[in-house]
Design an enzyme around this catalytic site. Structure first.
Site, PDB file in Angstrom:
ATOM      1  N   TYR A  19      -6.525 -24.298  38.186  1.00 51.99           N
ATOM      2  CA  TYR A  19      -7.552 -23.221  38.633  1.00 51.99           C
ATOM      3  C   TYR A  19      -8.783 -23.521  38.406  1.00 51.99           C
ATOM      4  O   TYR A  19      -9.154 -24.810  38.895  1.00 51.99           O
ATOM      5  CB  TYR A  19      -7.221 -21.863  37.737  1.00 51.99           C
ATOM      6  CG  TYR A  19      -7.883 -20.535  38.351  1.00 51.99           C
ATOM      7  CD1 TYR A  19      -7.503 -20.205  39.731  1.00 51.99           C
ATOM      8  CD2 TYR A  19      -8.383 -19.824  37.620  1.00 51.99           C
ATOM      9  CE1 TYR A  19      -8.213 -19.311  40.246  1.00 51.99           C
ATOM     10  CE2 TYR A  19      -8.986 -18.527  38.076  1.00 51.99           C
ATOM     11  CZ  TYR A  19      -8.966 -18.505  39.439  1.00 51.99           C
ATOM     12  OH  TYR A  19      -9.577 -17.373  39.882  1.00 51.99           O
ATOM     13  N   LYS A  74      15.935 -12.585  54.168  1.00 53.97           N
ATOM     14  CA  LYS A  74      15.710 -13.447  55.509  1.00 53.97           C
ATOM     15  C   LYS A  74      14.827 -14.760  54.598  1.00 53.97           C
ATOM     16  O   LYS A  74      14.899 -15.896  54.820  1.00 53.97           O
ATOM     17  CB  LYS A  74      14.761 -12.859  56.355  1.00 53.97           C
ATOM     18  CG  LYS A  74      14.505 -13.961  57.502  1.00 53.97           C
ATOM     19  CD  LYS A  74      15.462 -13.553  58.490  1.00 53.97           C
ATOM     20  CE  LYS A  74      15.210 -14.544  59.843  1.00 53.97           C
ATOM     21  NZ  LYS A  74      16.080 -13.858  60.878  1.00 53.97           N
ATOM     22  N   GLU A 116      10.386  -9.708  62.828  1.00 50.56           N
ATOM     23  CA  GLU A 116      11.676  -9.412  62.468  1.00 50.56           C
ATOM     24  C   GLU A 116      12.043  -7.902  62.585  1.00 50.56           C
ATOM     25  O   GLU A 116      11.250  -7.278  62.271  1.00 50.56           O
ATOM     26  CB  GLU A 116      12.098  -9.915  61.148  1.00 50.56           C
ATOM     27  CG  GLU A 116      13.506  -9.794  60.623  1.00 50.56           C
ATOM     28  CD  GLU A 116      14.380 -11.031  61.373  1.00 50.56           C
ATOM     29  OE1 GLU A 116      15.493 -10.789  61.176  1.00 50.56           O
ATOM     30  OE2 GLU A 116      13.726 -11.852  61.673  1.00 50.56           O
ATOM     31  N   ASP A 117      13.095  -7.617  63.329  1.00 51.51           N
ATOM     32  CA  ASP A 117      13.502  -6.159  63.459  1.00 51.51           C
ATOM     33  C   ASP A 117      12.295  -5.289  64.044  1.00 51.51           C
ATOM     34  O   ASP A 117      12.383  -4.280  63.129  1.00 51.51           O
ATOM     35  CB  ASP A 117      14.117  -5.786  61.970  1.00 51.51           C
ATOM     36  CG  ASP A 117      15.321  -6.400  61.512  1.00 51.51           C
ATOM     37  OD1 ASP A 117      15.949  -7.119  62.488  1.00 51.51           O
ATOM     38  OD2 ASP A 117      15.726  -6.384  60.422  1.00 51.51           O
ATOM     39  N   ASP A 142      15.008 -12.111  66.417  1.00 52.30           N
ATOM     40  CA  ASP A 142      15.858 -11.136  67.047  1.00 52.30           C
ATOM     41  C   ASP A 142      16.008 -11.713  68.452  1.00 52.30           C
ATOM     42  O   ASP A 142      17.216 -11.454  69.062  1.00 52.30           O
ATOM     43  CB  ASP A 142      15.535  -9.773  66.882  1.00 52.30           C
ATOM     44  CG  ASP A 142      15.392  -9.368  65.445  1.00 52.30           C
ATOM     45  OD1 ASP A 142      16.439  -9.561  64.744  1.00 52.30           O
ATOM     46  OD2 ASP A 142      14.474  -8.773  65.190  1.00 52.30           O
ATOM     47  N   GLY A 176      17.733  -5.608  75.721  1.00 52.16           N
ATOM     48  CA  GLY A 176      17.047  -5.527  74.920  1.00 52.16           C
ATOM     49  C   GLY A 176      16.516  -6.741  74.446  1.00 52.16           C
ATOM     50  O   GLY A 176      16.488  -8.051  75.263  1.00 52.16           O
ATOM     51  N   ALA A 177      15.919  -6.834  73.255  1.00 49.69           N
ATOM     52  CA  ALA A 177      15.353  -8.059  72.631  1.00 49.69           C
ATOM     53  C   ALA A 177      16.031  -9.268  72.868  1.00 49.69           C
ATOM     54  O   ALA A 177      15.873 -10.306  73.733  1.00 49.69           O
ATOM     55  CB  ALA A 177      14.980  -8.127  71.488  1.00 49.69           C
ATOM     56  N   ALA A 178      17.372  -9.294  72.239  1.00 46.29           N
ATOM     57  CA  ALA A 178      18.248 -10.509  72.361  1.00 46.29           C
ATOM     58  C   ALA A 178      18.673 -10.614  73.810  1.00 46.29           C
ATOM     59  O   ALA A 178      18.783 -11.925  74.330  1.00 46.29           O
ATOM     60  CB  ALA A 178      19.401  -9.943  71.554  1.00 46.29           C
ATOM     61  N   ASN A 269      26.874  -6.030  66.143  1.00 43.24           N
ATOM     62  CA  ASN A 269      27.499  -5.944  64.667  1.00 43.24           C
ATOM     63  C   ASN A 269      27.023  -4.527  64.035  1.00 43.24           C
ATOM     64  O   ASN A 269      26.193  -3.797  64.346  1.00 43.24           O
ATOM     65  CB  ASN A 269      26.562  -6.822  63.849  1.00 43.24           C
ATOM     66  CG  ASN A 269      27.066  -7.979  63.489  1.00 43.24           C
ATOM     67  OD1 ASN A 269      28.456  -7.861  63.129  1.00 43.24           O
ATOM     68  ND2 ASN A 269      26.750  -9.134  63.342  1.00 43.24           N
ATOM     69  N   ASN A 299      22.208 -16.362  63.166  1.00 41.09           N
ATOM     70  CA  ASN A 299      21.039 -16.782  63.339  1.00 41.09           C
ATOM     71  C   ASN A 299      20.566 -17.819  62.166  1.00 41.09           C
ATOM     72  O   ASN A 299      19.430 -18.416  62.661  1.00 41.09           O
ATOM     73  CB  ASN A 299      19.785 -15.631  63.421  1.00 41.09           C
ATOM     74  CG  ASN A 299      19.930 -14.745  64.622  1.00 41.09           C
ATOM     75  OD1 ASN A 299      20.727 -14.941  65.532  1.00 41.09           O
ATOM     76  ND2 ASN A 299      19.076 -13.926  65.080  1.00 41.09           N
TER      77      ASN A 299
END
Length: 403
Positions: A19, A74, A116-117, A142, A176-178, A269, A299
């Site tokens: 520091y 994650k 994410e999500d 995703d 969708g996204a995937a 899932n 993933n």
């Protein structure tokens, strides 16, 4: 999860170095040579895991606080498998403008952004705008993590069956996204868009379907050149491959129309679109997203190594070439032990992340997005046990540095 020092703080000299006044020298050096930022701070090895809690696993829109355990999980996977430090950031807004502004402002604190999500279709615009605004990799797992592992699994499936990607007729159930990312990635890898069909909740996406906008309009342009119409049953007539990323269920009568020796990836899932016992009646190779069935499309096979490689190369973005390289590396790890029930490596296989990292780093250099020369032998990250060993830490280049 915890943040821990990588050097001892046992004396006044240690404290002065870690520091004040020691940090002042580092600050002034970075101020005069900004590229040193990655050498003298943790930024070059640190990723933000960002969510708004709008599409969490199979739980839906549960909000940022309830999403935190998933983001922490994650982050643990990032560290364990890739040696990457990850910080969960759960945003209390689901406004596109707000999310883009906040993450853009946080950019200097991180070497990469893992979205994410975040629900579709907002996730597409958020990723695109952040990718344009930031000079660090932005990756919506995703979308692309799923697509990369699907491509790896499909490469090995066709190898096992003696077939070729360009010859396949592929149906993706889910837009969708995937689903969008899988379609883009498979086309980039050699699957013919003309031979791909994408279905959403209203049936087959085709150019003459009214009301298509945004990503679905783009899907209509790049797939289904024959203009097939109808629902999933019509889509699967003569299909070689089904990739399910939609939830719900697909009737057995629809599967009966697939070509002999088909490939079925039912990835919803926790309940696959097609129960494996049914899928095996019509397919030579079956995969799911679950760990209690063979061929788990997970993933974790992708994202730790992808970010490890991108950070090692100090990449400015994740390119299509880097994604394909990641898929090829995952497939290659399993290639020597291929079976119908083992087309991808185990999520716990310690060979995967180093192989993916090396391939991604080299691809970043080939694609012109690397700011750091990649050595001929890309540094191999240590085994996961080294992550928690006292006195050992990962350097920004992925090698172990002793404290």
């Amino acid at each position: 999860m915890a943040i821990a020092p990588t050097v001892p703080l046992a004396s006044r000299d240690d404290l002065s170095l870690a520091y004040t006044p020691g940090v002042a020298r580092v600050c002034t050096e970075i101020a005069s040579s900004p590229s040193l930022y990655y050498d003298y701070t943790w930024t070059g090895n640190t990723v933000a895991v960002v969510t708004d809690g709008s599409a969490v696993l199979g739980l839906g829109n549960i909000g940022p606080r309830a999403a935190m355990p998933v983001m922490e999980g994650k982050a643990v996977l990032f560290k364990q498998f890739g040696g990457v430090d990850a910080v969960p950031i759960c945003l209390d807004t689901q406004d596109v403008e707000g999310i883009v502004a906040v993450v853009k402002a946080l950019g200097p604190s991180f070497g990469g952004i893992n979205l994410e999500d975040i629900s579709a279709p907002r996730c597409f615009e958020i990723e695109r705008r952040l990718d344009e605004a930031l000079d660090i990799p932005v990756f919506h797992d995703d979308q692309h993590g799923t697509a990369i592992v699907v491509l790896a699994a499909l490469r090995n499936a066709v190898k096992l069956l003696g077939r070729r990607l360009p010859d396949l007729r592929v149906v993706v159930s889910g837009a969708g996204a995937a689903g969008v990312a899988i379609t883009d990635t498979l086309i980039a890898a050699g699957v013919q868009g003309a031979n791909m069909i994408v279905c959403d909740s209203q049936g087959i996406i085709h150019a003459d379907r009214p009301g298509l906008t945004g990503v679905k309009a783009a899907l209509a342009e790049q797939t289904n050149y024959s203009g097939r119409t109808g629902g999933i049953k019509e889509a699967l007539i003569g299909a070689d491959v089904l990739v399910g990323v939609s939830g719900g269920s697909i009737p057995e009568t629809a599967l009966a129309g697939m070509a002999p020796g088909a490939i079925i990836f039912a990835l919803a899932n926790p309940t696959p679109e097609v129960p494996p016992v049914i899928a095996h009646k019509y397919a030579a190779i079956v995969a799911t997203g679950r760990s209690d069935f063979p061929n788990q499309i997970n993933n974790v096979l992708a994202f730790p190594g992808i970010f490890r490689g991108a950070l090692d190369a100090r990449a400015t973005r994740i390119t299509a070439g880097m994604k394909v390289a990641a898929a090829e590396a995952i497939a290659e790890v399993a290639a020597g032990e291929l079976r119908a029930d083992a087309i991808v490596p185990s999520a716990l296989d310690p060979r995967v992340a180093p192989a993916v990292a090396a391939a991604v780093a080299r691809a970043a250099e080939r694609d012109g997005v690397a700011r750091m020369a990649v050595p001929a032998e890309v540094p191999v990250i240590p085994a996961p046990a080294a992550v928690s060993s006292p006195g050992a830490v990962f350097s920004a280049s992925g090698t172990v540095a002793s404290s």
